[in-house]
Design an enzyme around this catalytic site. Structure first.
Site, mmCIF file in Angstrom:
data_model
loop_
_atom_site.group_PDB
_atom_site.id
_atom_site.type_symbol
_atom_site.label_atom_id
_atom_site.label_comp_id
_atom_site.label_asym_id
_atom_site.label_seq_id
_atom_site.Cartn_x
_atom_site.Cartn_y
_atom_site.Cartn_z
ATOM 1 C CG ASN A 9 -1.761 1.227 1.335
ATOM 2 O OD1 ASN A 9 -1.820 2.029 0.395
ATOM 3 N ND2 ASN A 9 -2.426 1.409 2.472
ATOM 4 C CD1 TRP A 10 3.524 1.099 -3.082
ATOM 5 C CD2 TRP A 10 3.591 2.508 -4.843
ATOM 6 N NE1 TRP A 10 4.282 0.504 -4.064
ATOM 7 C CE2 TRP A 10 4.342 1.356 -5.154
ATOM 8 C CE3 TRP A 10 3.495 3.522 -5.788
ATOM 9 C CZ2 TRP A 10 4.995 1.207 -6.379
ATOM 10 C CZ3 TRP A 10 4.145 3.363 -7.021
ATOM 11 C CH2 TRP A 10 4.885 2.229 -7.299
ATOM 12 C CE LYS A 11 -0.140 3.270 4.748
ATOM 13 N NZ LYS A 11 -0.079 3.406 6.200
ATOM 14 C CG HIS A 97 -5.702 1.998 5.166
ATOM 15 N ND1 HIS A 97 -5.292 2.934 6.079
ATOM 16 C CD2 HIS A 97 -4.685 1.120 5.021
ATOM 17 C CE1 HIS A 97 -4.061 2.627 6.467
ATOM 18 N NE2 HIS A 97 -3.665 1.535 5.843
ATOM 19 C CD GLU A 99 -2.976 5.551 6.602
ATOM 20 O OE1 GLU A 99 -2.957 5.572 5.359
ATOM 21 O OE2 GLU A 99 -2.080 5.019 7.291
ATOM 22 C CD GLU A 169 -3.289 -2.278 7.259
ATOM 23 O OE1 GLU A 169 -2.275 -2.591 6.655
ATOM 24 O OE2 GLU A 169 -3.852 -1.175 7.121
ATOM 25 N N GLY A 175 2.761 2.591 10.717
ATOM 26 C CA GLY A 175 3.696 3.710 10.551
ATOM 27 C C GLY A 175 4.417 4.098 11.829
ATOM 28 C CB SER A 215 5.609 -1.585 11.847
ATOM 29 O OG SER A 215 5.172 -0.258 12.129
ATOM 30 N N GLY A 237 5.089 1.612 4.521
ATOM 31 C CA GLY A 237 6.424 2.201 4.353
ATOM 32 C C GLY A 237 7.435 1.296 3.657
HETATM 33 P P1 13P Z 1 3.223 0.627 7.623
HETATM 34 O O1 13P Z 1 3.700 -0.661 7.011
HETATM 35 O O2 13P Z 1 3.933 1.835 7.096
HETATM 36 O O3 13P Z 1 3.154 0.544 9.110
HETATM 37 O O4 13P Z 1 1.696 0.801 7.113
HETATM 38 C C1 13P Z 1 0.825 -0.261 7.249
HETATM 39 C C2 13P Z 1 -0.398 0.051 6.464
HETATM 40 O O5 13P Z 1 -1.160 0.915 6.816
HETATM 41 C C3 13P Z 1 -0.625 -0.723 5.227
HETATM 42 O O6 13P Z 1 -1.909 -0.513 4.737
#
Ligand code: 13P
Length: 252
Positions: A9-11, A97, A99, A169, A175, A215, A237
């Protein structure tokens, strides 16, 4: 046998030039994927066709959108429809997600509608669930996640739920560099599978892939993925670095 999946997931990251570079590196990476060990790359919407093109010769790689809207089409400026994704031959879409739940107020009910329209257009929803730190500290994570699943997924038929991938998650691990321990991940994944089994039966629950996100790195992926009910990861990330993400794919 349920699929093992390394999903990126590049966000909201990468310029076009950075996306091209990362995709080029992924396209030449040496990965041990098979029909049952796949990788899904969730890129920002403007790069979906680029990603599809760059990875077209990469076996067992799929492209995901990071969101879609609840409606088929119409006056919804700025939104992306499941129908558009389907017409671009995109196969997967991340839905719910944390977010999006937090910054865009997506409720369990809205997410149920998104799951429906994704399935209507033959997209595999990667449905995200997971609790915030306060909920974990109060030891209410099991009922919280169960409720997320019930309110957004339990209206689905057996045929439909078999099309869904679930990503657990925990928000406190996203993150933050603070990964859930292998035991915490396994415990929640087993709980999710039990919840699915109570609703749809054990045989169905055994076929649904449940990914862990929060993470995940090259250094912890193999141990997490070795847990019985952890069928891979959804990676933020660490998916922005081709070498690191390759290590994660090869940890499946
Ligand atoms: P990180 O791997 O950066 O913690 O993010 C996890 C995430 O939200 C994947 O959708």
């Amino acid at each position: 046998m349920r699929k093992q999946i390394a999903a990126a997931n590049w966000k909201m990251n990468c310029t076009l030039q950075q996306a091209e570079e990362l995709l080029t590196k992924l396209s030449t990476a040496t990965v041990n994927t098979t029909e049952n060990k796949i990788s899904i790359i969730g890129v920002p919407a403007p790069y979906l066709l680029l990603a599809k093109d760059k990875l077209k010769n990469k076996a067992n790689f799929y492209i995901a959108a990071q969101n879609c809207y609840t409606k088929k089409s119409g006056a919804f400026t700025g939104e992306i429809s499941a129908e558009m994704l389907h017409s671009m031959q995109i196969t997967h879409v991340i839905i719910g997600h944390s977010e999006r739940r937090e910054y865009f107020n997506e409720s369990n009910t809205t997410l149920a509608e998104k799951v429906n329209i994704a399935l209507e257009y033959a997209l595999t929803p990667i449905f995200c669930c997971g609790e915030a730190l306060e909920i974990r500290e109060a030891n209410n994570q099991n009922s919280f996640v169960e409720n997320q699943l019930k309110e957004s997924l339990f209206h689905l038929s057996v045929e439909q739920i078999l099309q869904v991938v679930i990503a657990y998650e925990p928000i406190w691990a996203i993150g933050t560099g603070k990964t859930a321990s292998n035991e915490q991940a396994q415990e929640m994944h087993q709980h999710i599978r039990n919840v699915l089994a109570n609703k749809y039966g054990k045989e169905i629950a055994e076929q649904i892939s449940i990914l862990y996100g929060g993470s995940v790195k090259g250094s912890n992926a193999a141990d997490l993925f070795a847990q019985n009910d952890v069928d891979g990861g959804l990676v933020g990330g660490a998916s922005l670095n081709a070498e690191e993400f390759t290590t994660i794919i090869n940890a499946l």
